[in-house]
Design a protein around this motif. Structure first.
Motif, mmCIF file in Angstrom:
data_model
loop_
_atom_site.group_PDB
_atom_site.id
_atom_site.type_symbol
_atom_site.label_atom_id
_atom_site.label_comp_id
_atom_site.label_asym_id
_atom_site.label_seq_id
_atom_site.Cartn_x
_atom_site.Cartn_y
_atom_site.Cartn_z
ATOM 1 N N VAL A 113 0.833 -1.207 0.000
ATOM 2 C CA VAL A 113 0.000 0.000 0.000
ATOM 3 C C VAL A 113 0.863 1.251 0.000
ATOM 4 O O VAL A 113 0.587 2.228 -0.713
ATOM 5 C CB VAL A 113 -0.942 -0.003 1.231
ATOM 6 C CG1 VAL A 113 -1.645 1.342 1.366
ATOM 7 C CG2 VAL A 113 -1.967 -1.130 1.115
ATOM 8 N N ALA A 114 1.937 1.215 0.787
ATOM 9 C CA ALA A 114 2.782 2.403 0.937
ATOM 10 C C ALA A 114 3.641 2.677 -0.284
ATOM 11 O O ALA A 114 3.867 3.840 -0.645
ATOM 12 C CB ALA A 114 3.666 2.252 2.171
ATOM 13 N N PHE A 115 4.131 1.598 -0.951
ATOM 14 C CA PHE A 115 5.164 1.801 -1.970
ATOM 15 C C PHE A 115 4.872 1.151 -3.321
ATOM 16 O O PHE A 115 5.632 1.352 -4.268
ATOM 17 C CB PHE A 115 6.511 1.272 -1.450
ATOM 18 C CG PHE A 115 6.940 1.900 -0.153
ATOM 19 C CD1 PHE A 115 7.016 3.276 -0.028
ATOM 20 C CD2 PHE A 115 7.261 1.114 0.946
ATOM 21 C CE1 PHE A 115 7.408 3.862 1.167
ATOM 22 C CE2 PHE A 115 7.661 1.688 2.137
ATOM 23 C CZ PHE A 115 7.738 3.066 2.249
ATOM 24 N N GLY A 116 3.807 0.373 -3.446
ATOM 25 C CA GLY A 116 3.526 -0.305 -4.705
ATOM 26 C C GLY A 116 2.876 0.606 -5.733
ATOM 27 O O GLY A 116 2.376 1.695 -5.423
ATOM 28 N N ASP A 117 2.926 0.181 -6.985
ATOM 29 C CA ASP A 117 2.219 0.862 -8.087
ATOM 30 C C ASP A 117 2.572 2.347 -8.197
ATOM 31 O O ASP A 117 1.698 3.206 -8.333
ATOM 32 C CB ASP A 117 0.698 0.708 -7.923
ATOM 33 C CG ASP A 117 0.247 -0.747 -7.970
ATOM 34 O OD1 ASP A 117 0.830 -1.507 -8.768
ATOM 35 O OD2 ASP A 117 -0.648 -1.119 -7.198
ATOM 36 N N GLY A 118 3.858 2.656 -8.119
ATOM 37 C CA GLY A 118 4.298 4.040 -8.307
ATOM 38 C C GLY A 118 4.260 4.898 -7.070
ATOM 39 O O GLY A 118 4.662 6.073 -7.107
ATOM 40 N N ALA A 119 3.795 4.342 -5.953
ATOM 41 C CA ALA A 119 3.683 5.147 -4.732
ATOM 42 C C ALA A 119 5.049 5.501 -4.149
ATOM 43 O O ALA A 119 5.173 6.491 -3.425
ATOM 44 C CB ALA A 119 2.846 4.406 -3.686
ATOM 45 N N ALA A 120 6.079 4.713 -4.466
ATOM 46 C CA ALA A 120 7.403 4.977 -3.889
ATOM 47 C C ALA A 120 7.935 6.338 -4.325
ATOM 48 O O ALA A 120 8.498 7.080 -3.514
ATOM 49 C CB ALA A 120 8.381 3.874 -4.281
ATOM 50 N N GLU A 121 7.764 6.662 -5.586
ATOM 51 C CA GLU A 121 8.251 7.963 -6.046
ATOM 52 C C GLU A 121 7.463 9.098 -5.401
ATOM 53 O O GLU A 121 8.046 10.115 -4.995
ATOM 54 C CB GLU A 121 8.180 8.062 -7.567
ATOM 55 C CG GLU A 121 8.829 9.320 -8.104
ATOM 56 C CD GLU A 121 9.005 9.286 -9.608
ATOM 57 O OE1 GLU A 121 10.149 9.148 -10.067
ATOM 58 O OE2 GLU A 121 7.973 9.386 -10.316
ATOM 59 N N ARG A 122 6.146 8.927 -5.285
ATOM 60 C CA ARG A 122 5.345 9.950 -4.597
ATOM 61 C C ARG A 122 5.786 10.082 -3.146
ATOM 62 O O ARG A 122 5.830 11.194 -2.595
ATOM 63 C CB ARG A 122 3.850 9.588 -4.686
ATOM 64 C CG ARG A 122 3.295 9.627 -6.106
ATOM 65 C CD ARG A 122 1.776 9.534 -6.112
ATOM 66 N NE ARG A 122 1.282 8.257 -5.621
ATOM 67 C CZ ARG A 122 1.126 7.176 -6.380
ATOM 68 N NH1 ARG A 122 1.443 7.202 -7.665
ATOM 69 N NH2 ARG A 122 0.642 6.047 -5.857
ATOM 70 N N HIS A 123 6.123 8.948 -2.549
ATOM 71 C CA HIS A 123 6.624 8.963 -1.176
ATOM 72 C C HIS A 123 7.889 9.817 -1.073
ATOM 73 O O HIS A 123 8.052 10.584 -0.115
ATOM 74 C CB HIS A 123 6.920 7.536 -0.719
ATOM 75 C CG HIS A 123 7.781 7.447 0.500
ATOM 76 N ND1 HIS A 123 7.314 7.693 1.765
ATOM 77 C CD2 HIS A 123 9.105 7.146 0.633
ATOM 78 C CE1 HIS A 123 8.305 7.551 2.637
ATOM 79 N NE2 HIS A 123 9.396 7.231 1.979
ATOM 80 N N MET A 124 8.778 9.712 -2.067
ATOM 81 C CA MET A 124 10.034 10.464 -2.006
ATOM 82 C C MET A 124 9.770 11.969 -2.056
ATOM 83 O O MET A 124 10.419 12.745 -1.342
ATOM 84 C CB MET A 124 10.961 10.036 -3.138
ATOM 85 C CG MET A 124 11.495 8.614 -3.002
ATOM 86 S SD MET A 124 12.266 8.288 -1.393
ATOM 87 C CE MET A 124 13.581 9.510 -1.388
ATOM 88 N N TYR A 125 8.836 12.395 -2.875
ATOM 89 C CA TYR A 125 8.502 13.822 -2.901
ATOM 90 C C TYR A 125 7.900 14.263 -1.564
ATOM 91 O O TYR A 125 8.177 15.374 -1.086
ATOM 92 C CB TYR A 125 7.537 14.127 -4.049
ATOM 93 C CG TYR A 125 8.213 14.121 -5.401
ATOM 94 C CD1 TYR A 125 9.059 15.160 -5.790
ATOM 95 C CD2 TYR A 125 8.006 13.080 -6.305
ATOM 96 C CE1 TYR A 125 9.688 15.166 -7.031
ATOM 97 C CE2 TYR A 125 8.625 13.073 -7.547
ATOM 98 C CZ TYR A 125 9.468 14.111 -7.900
ATOM 99 O OH TYR A 125 10.088 14.109 -9.132
#
Length: 265
Positions: A113-125
């Motif tokens: 949920v936190a990092f899958g499907d492109g969420a990791a890059e959004r997390h970095m921002y």
């Protein structure tokens, strides 16, 4: 005290801490130079070999600034150079995802949920947004700058990978010293060639969580866009970098003058 080593920001000074490097040598817009041997940035400092410890102690470090979360500090305590003061300075909320990766990845569904499907890059921002706006970050980076300005030096500051929390700290210090943004960015992205330890650790987390490597990979590297987003947010929130320094970080002119006096030739 051992002989203080003469180093540059090139090369791998401590193979077990590949992102350990000197911030000295950079030129400022006014034609001055950041002194070498006074200000170091690094990744984690808990796995140095006996041979590396001799080199580490030889840098003459008098302050070690640990930017990691309490979770990271408790799990992997720093090796402190002989004669150095140790200070733990958190720059992230303790409940943020970036502050406690290991527990987050222990739950595969939570990790997806936190990092899958492109969420990791959004997390970095989101990480960089927090590093320039959260109260913890403003207090922590003010403390870092004040310690660098007042000494004792030499000083090393670090987090786990030495690329984001440390990367922003280095960008902040170099910008305060008058180094051009292009040079600041070059120093920032140099972390990408020094992430073997991070890759190993993150691949283990990937396997344990079942999250594909391509979903995690954005968190293992820095991008100029991450740094640019921080400077852009500063302009949006404060109007200018100078106003961020005064109103956000609450740094005094005397502190900035002291930093430049100590760090520039």
């Amino acid at each position: 005290m051992g002989i203080v080593s003469i180093v540059t920001n090139d090369g791998f000074l401590l193979p077990s801490a590949p992102n350990f490097r000197d911030l000295g040598g950079h030129r400022t817009k006014e034609g001055r130079t950041v002194r070498s041997g006074l200000l170091y940035r690094s990744d984690a400092l808990h796995t140095l070999t006996e041979q590396e410890r001799a080199t580490y102690d030889g840098f003459g470090i008098r302050q070690l600034i640990d930017l990691r979360s309490s979770h990271e500090r408790d799990r992997l305590p720093d090796l402190i150079p002989n004669g150095a003061e140790y200070a733990a300075i958190g720059v992230q909320k303790t409940d943020s995802a970036g502050a406690n990766f290991i527990d987050l990845f222990a739950d595969p569904e939570q990790a997806r949920v936190a990092f899958g499907d492109g969420a990791a890059e959004r997390h970095m921002y989101d990480v960089y947004r927090g590093l320039v706006t959260d109260t913890e970050a403003l207090d922590g980076y003010r403390d870092l700058v004040e310690r660098a300005a007042k000494g004792p030096t030499a000083l090393v500051f670090h987090c786990s990978a030495g690329k984001d929390r440390t990367g922003w700290g280095a960008a902040l210090l170099l910008t305060l010293l008058g180094v051009e943004r292009e040079v600041v960015t070059t120093d920032y992205v140099a972390s990408n060639d020094r992430q073997a330890a991070t890759d190993h650790w993150m691949r283990l987390l990937s396997q344990e969580s079942g999250l594909p490597w391509e979903d995690i990979e954005p968190m293992t590297r820095v991008k100029p866009d991450y740094l640019d987003s921080a400077f852009t947010l500063i302009d949006q929130e404060y109007g200018s970098f100078d106003d961020y320094v005064v109103r956000g970080l609450k740094l005094t002119g005397a502190t900035i003058d002291g930093l430049k006096s100590r760090m520039l030739v």
